[in-house]
Design an enzyme around this catalytic site. Structure first.
Site, short mmCIF file in Angstrom:
data_model
loop_
_atom_site.label_atom_id
_atom_site.label_comp_id
_atom_site.label_asym_id
_atom_site.label_seq_id
_atom_site.Cartn_x
_atom_site.Cartn_y
_atom_site.Cartn_z
N HIS A 66 0.55 -1.31 -0.09
CA HIS A 66 0.24 0.12 0.07
C HIS A 66 1.16 1.18 0.32
CE1 HIS A 66 -3.78 -2.27 1.00
NE2 HIS A 66 -3.50 -1.69 0.37
N ASP A 68 0.65 4.11 1.77
CA ASP A 68 1.63 4.25 2.40
C ASP A 68 2.69 3.83 3.15
OD1 ASP A 68 -1.12 3.04 3.49
OD2 ASP A 68 -1.20 3.84 5.09
N ASP A 212 0.54 -3.71 8.53
CA ASP A 212 -1.72 -3.52 8.58
C ASP A 212 -2.09 -4.31 9.34
OD1 ASP A 212 -0.67 -0.67 8.09
OD2 ASP A 212 -1.77 -0.23 5.99
ZN LIG Z 1 -0.91 1.78 6.35
ZN LIG Z 2 -2.57 -1.36 3.70
#
Ligand SMILES: [Zn+2]
Ligand SMILES: [Zn+2]
Length: 306
Positions: A66, A68, A212
């Site tokens: 991802h 981020d 995450d």
């Molecule tokens: Zn994240």
């Molecule tokens: Zn993520």
């Protein structure tokens, strides 16, 4: 050997940066080495504030692809090069990491002066060195997300000088060899083993970073007896449905994991930009696991030996 193990929370937000939080990146200063877990946008600027340096021996472990968590790398490569980095930069991450790094380095006009050693990794042993190893498990986030554990090797036991003296080992080089776990032979032919003059080996430290994830048994098992668990805590308990949908965790879920895994300390990170004030997260977690903190950008935590 007593090495400092210092965790610096460079970025502690999730999804988008906010005025209070940069995107995910956790720096581990271990002796002269720097280890980064994730490299969200803004990481290099936070590295400047934290004064961790750009040219030292560095490994980056990416949890998942991802944006981020990875978009800080392109800018970081450029700065490292401009600042004269010579050490290779080692990058580990799930499938896609090599393609991403190749795409960036092939299309950006960089002139990089150091090499990038990238490796796609899976669950299991990801890195093994003399002083520590890094293990990974798949967490639960909708896309492949690796949670990582940095586990230090055992240290030799406490050295007892009086025992060495009694056995007739002369002070100096031979003492340090025994201290480091070696064996020495005396002039008399008598062989002295390290175990005769030292206590039992001492455990190293263990830190775990979830990346995450929703609450996940594999992460809980990975975190067993860790000195520090750094875990996703994007939303508060009231928003548990939403957290579940998005593959994130809430304070009481994370606190239960920390308690069952018997970790010494828990730090909540990947905080949603919706929380300017994080008291609610702390209060919800504390009910189940008292030794908990909410990460803030540039917060530093030393992990002592047990
Ligand atoms: Zn994240
Ligand atoms: Zn993520």
């Amino acid at each position: 050997m007593e090495l400092s193990l210092r965790i610096i929370f460079l970025g502690t937000g999730g999804s988008t940066p906010s005025v209070h939080r940069t995107l995910p990146s956790i720096a581990v200063r271990r002796g002269a080495e720097l280890i980064l877990f994730d490299c969200g946008e803004g990481t290099q600027r936070q590295m400047m504030f934290a004064k961790v340096g750009f040219c030292r021996k560095t490994k980056i472990f990416i949890s998942h692809m991802h944006g981020d968590h990875i978009l800080g790398m392109p800018g970081l490569f450029q700065t490292m090069s401009l600042l004269g980095r010579r050490h290779p930069l080692e990058i580990f991450g799930p499938k896609g990491i090599c393609e991403f790094v190749d795409a960036v380095t092939e299309t950006v006009e960089y002139n990089l002066i150091f090499s990038i050693e990238k490796k796609e990794v899976e669950e299991g042993l990801v890195y093994k060195g003399k002083e520590y190893e890094v293990l990974a498990v798949w967490a639960d986030h909708g896309v492949p997300n690796l949670a990582y554990a940095l586990v230090e090797s055992e240290r030799p036991g406490i050295f007892f000088p009086e025992k060495a003296e009694k056995l007739g080992v002369p002070r100096g080089k031979l003492w340090s060899r025994l201290q480091r776990g070696g064996t020495v032979e005396l002039g008399s032919g008598r062989v002295v083993k390290s175990s005769e003059v030292t206590g039992p080996p001492r455990l190293g430290r263990k830190i775990v970073y979830s990346g995450d994830t929703g609450p996940c048994g594999a992460v809980e098992r990975l975190a067993l007896n860790a000195d520090l668990l750094i875990h996703d805590c994007t939303l508060d308990d009231e928003l548990v449905e939403k957290a579940l949908e998005q593959g994130h965790s809430t304070p009481s879920q994370v606190a239960s994991i920390a308690r069952r895994a018997a970790v010494k300390k828990l730090i909540l990170t990947h905080i949603s930009p919706r929380y300017e004030e994080t008291k609610i997260l702390l209060e919800q977690a504390r009910k189940t696991f008292p030794n908990v903190q909410v990460a803030e950008d540039l917060m530093e935590v030393e992990v002592p030996y047990a």
